[in-house]
Write a protein that holds these residues in place. Structure first.
Motif, PDB file in Angstrom:
ATOM      1  N   PHE A 144      42.088 145.495  11.790  1.00 51.65           N
ATOM      2  CA  PHE A 144      42.770 145.883  10.559  1.00 51.65           C
ATOM      3  C   PHE A 144      42.662 144.767   9.518  1.00 51.65           C
ATOM      4  O   PHE A 144      42.487 145.023   8.329  1.00 51.65           O
ATOM      5  N   LEU A 145      42.742 143.519   9.983  1.00 52.01           N
ATOM      6  CA  LEU A 145      42.605 142.389   9.047  1.00 52.01           C
ATOM      7  C   LEU A 145      41.232 142.395   8.375  1.00 52.01           C
ATOM      8  O   LEU A 145      41.101 142.089   7.202  1.00 52.01           O
ATOM      9  N   LEU A 146      40.232 142.805   9.131  1.00 54.56           N
ATOM     10  CA  LEU A 146      38.874 142.885   8.583  1.00 54.56           C
ATOM     11  C   LEU A 146      38.806 143.943   7.475  1.00 54.56           C
ATOM     12  O   LEU A 146      38.197 143.735   6.427  1.00 54.56           O
ATOM     13  N   LEU A 147      39.492 145.047   7.720  1.00 53.06           N
ATOM     14  CA  LEU A 147      39.552 146.132   6.731  1.00 53.06           C
ATOM     15  C   LEU A 147      40.291 145.662   5.472  1.00 53.06           C
ATOM     16  O   LEU A 147      39.864 145.923   4.349  1.00 53.06           O
ATOM     17  N   LEU A 148      41.385 144.947   5.675  1.00 53.23           N
ATOM     18  CA  LEU A 148      42.162 144.421   4.539  1.00 53.23           C
ATOM     19  C   LEU A 148      41.309 143.451   3.724  1.00 53.23           C
ATOM     20  O   LEU A 148      41.286 143.489   2.499  1.00 53.23           O
ATOM     21  N   LYS A 149      40.603 142.592   4.443  1.00 52.94           N
ATOM     22  CA  LYS A 149      39.739 141.591   3.785  1.00 52.94           C
ATOM     23  C   LYS A 149      38.697 142.271   2.893  1.00 52.94           C
ATOM     24  O   LYS A 149      38.451 141.853   1.771  1.00 52.94           O
ATOM     25  N   LYS A 150      38.125 143.364   3.401  1.00 54.12           N
ATOM     26  CA  LYS A 150      37.084 144.057   2.635  1.00 54.12           C
ATOM     27  C   LYS A 150      37.632 144.721   1.383  1.00 54.12           C
ATOM     28  O   LYS A 150      36.915 144.926   0.421  1.00 54.12           O
ATOM     29  N   ARG A 151      38.885 145.124   1.400  1.00 51.96           N
ATOM     30  CA  ARG A 151      39.457 145.847   0.250  1.00 51.96           C
ATOM     31  C   ARG A 151      40.194 144.931  -0.718  1.00 51.96           C
ATOM     32  O   ARG A 151      40.631 145.356  -1.781  1.00 51.96           O
ATOM     33  N   LEU A 152      40.339 143.657  -0.345  1.00 45.67           N
ATOM     34  CA  LEU A 152      40.942 142.682  -1.255  1.00 45.67           C
ATOM     35  C   LEU A 152      39.844 142.081  -2.117  1.00 45.67           C
ATOM     36  O   LEU A 152      38.759 141.780  -1.628  1.00 45.67           O
ATOM     37  N   LYS A 153      40.165 141.882  -3.404  1.00 42.56           N
ATOM     38  CA  LYS A 153      39.192 141.237  -4.285  1.00 42.56           C
ATOM     39  C   LYS A 153      39.075 139.757  -3.914  1.00 42.56           C
ATOM     40  O   LYS A 153      39.942 139.219  -3.217  1.00 42.56           O
ATOM     41  N   ASN A 154      38.055 139.121  -4.451  1.00 43.56           N
ATOM     42  CA  ASN A 154      37.912 137.685  -4.280  1.00 43.56           C
ATOM     43  C   ASN A 154      39.190 137.017  -4.807  1.00 43.56           C
ATOM     44  O   ASN A 154      39.671 137.408  -5.877  1.00 43.56           O
ATOM     45  N   LYS A 155      39.734 136.107  -4.076  1.00 36.79           N
ATOM     46  CA  LYS A 155      41.009 135.429  -4.382  1.00 36.79           C
ATOM     47  C   LYS A 155      42.226 136.334  -4.206  1.00 36.79           C
ATOM     48  O   LYS A 155      43.351 135.957  -4.538  1.00 36.79           O
ATOM     49  N   GLY A 156      42.009 137.565  -3.738  1.00 32.76           N
ATOM     50  CA  GLY A 156      43.125 138.467  -3.482  1.00 32.76           C
ATOM     51  C   GLY A 156      43.966 137.943  -2.322  1.00 32.76           C
ATOM     52  O   GLY A 156      43.485 137.156  -1.499  1.00 32.76           O
TER      53      GLY A 156
END
Ligand SMILES: C[S@@+](CC[C@H](N)C(=O)[O-])C[C@H]1O[C@@H](n2cnc3c(N)ncnc32)[C@H](O)[C@@H]1O
Length: 217
Positions: A144-156
């Protein structure tokens, strides 16, 4: 080929007829079900900060933040329909135009989005599933963290709060390689209000753990 998302969701309450009516009346305007979700970038004005709250419960934090920050876009995803209906009523009575709610499983929702979209993602007091044999039902794991990382912008930033010590310990292990701060004062005006489950945790004598992580640095 897209990978099948493993997920376990447990809806703990029934939805009243009144709540169904509310959901119906805001359908495809302020409220969407995952199956009928259009392109997320078209739901609210483009070019703004986008903030997601996952599992907003009674929605008090999401409502307060949206009401005080009309120039920021707020999105909420929940599986608890009574919570969605109650928040929709408040959004309507305050005529908020910067918020939309989605019914469905956060994992499936994030998997549907194609590109980094959110500046902040909040997960406040995810279901703790305290028994070790139920830990696999917990929302936040490596995948799930990987999924969150992909949907967060750079510096998100991802913000997680929990009152469950072993959940916090597992999170700390997963987040060890990302710049992480534990003080939610650093969020300024986005600092979450004390939610229902934060109060419950405190009343029952548990420590509150906070993780604010840059997953893309
Ligand atoms: C313990 S409650 C916390 C509610 C609120 N954030 C608070 O702090 O008061 C967890 C919430 O997450 C929601 N939830 C659980 N799994 C979810 C999922 N896969 N997708 C979206 N919401 C979920 C539940 O319906 C519930 O409202």
């Amino acid at each position: 080929m897209k990978r099948e998302i493993k997920s376990y969701v447990h809806v703990r309450s029934r939805t009243s007829k009144q709540d169904f009516k509310v959901l119906d009346s805001f359908k495809n305007s302020t409220f969407y079900s995952l199956e009928e979700l259009p392109d997320i970038s078209k739901l609210l004005p483009e070019g703004r900060i986008n903030i997601l709250e996952i599992g907003f419960g009674d929605g008090k934090n999401l409502f307060q933040k949206a009401a005080f920050n009309p120039e920021i876009n707020f999105y909420g995803i929940e599986i608890y329909k009574a919570g969605i209906a109650s928040l929709l009523k408040k959004i309507n009575s305050d005529d908020l135009k910067n918020i939309c709610l989605i019914f469905g499983d956060a994992k499936k929702f994030l998997a549907k989005i194609d590109a980094p979209f959110f500046d902040f993602i909040f997960i406040l007091f995810p279901d703790p599933w305290p028994k070790k044999r139920h830990w696999k039902r917990r929302l936040i794991d490596k995948e799930f963290l990987l999924l969150l990382k992909k949907r967060l912008k750079n510096k998100g930033r991802l913000i997680v709060k929990t009152d469950w010590q072993d959940y916090a310990k597992n999170l700390a292990n997963e987040l060890v390689n990302f710049p992480t701060c534990n003080n939610d004062d650093s969020l300024g005006f986005l600092r979450p209000i004390k939610t229902k489950y934060e109060r419950k945790g405190e009343e029952e004598g548990r420590t509150i753990f906070t993780y604010i992580s840059h997953l893309n640095e």
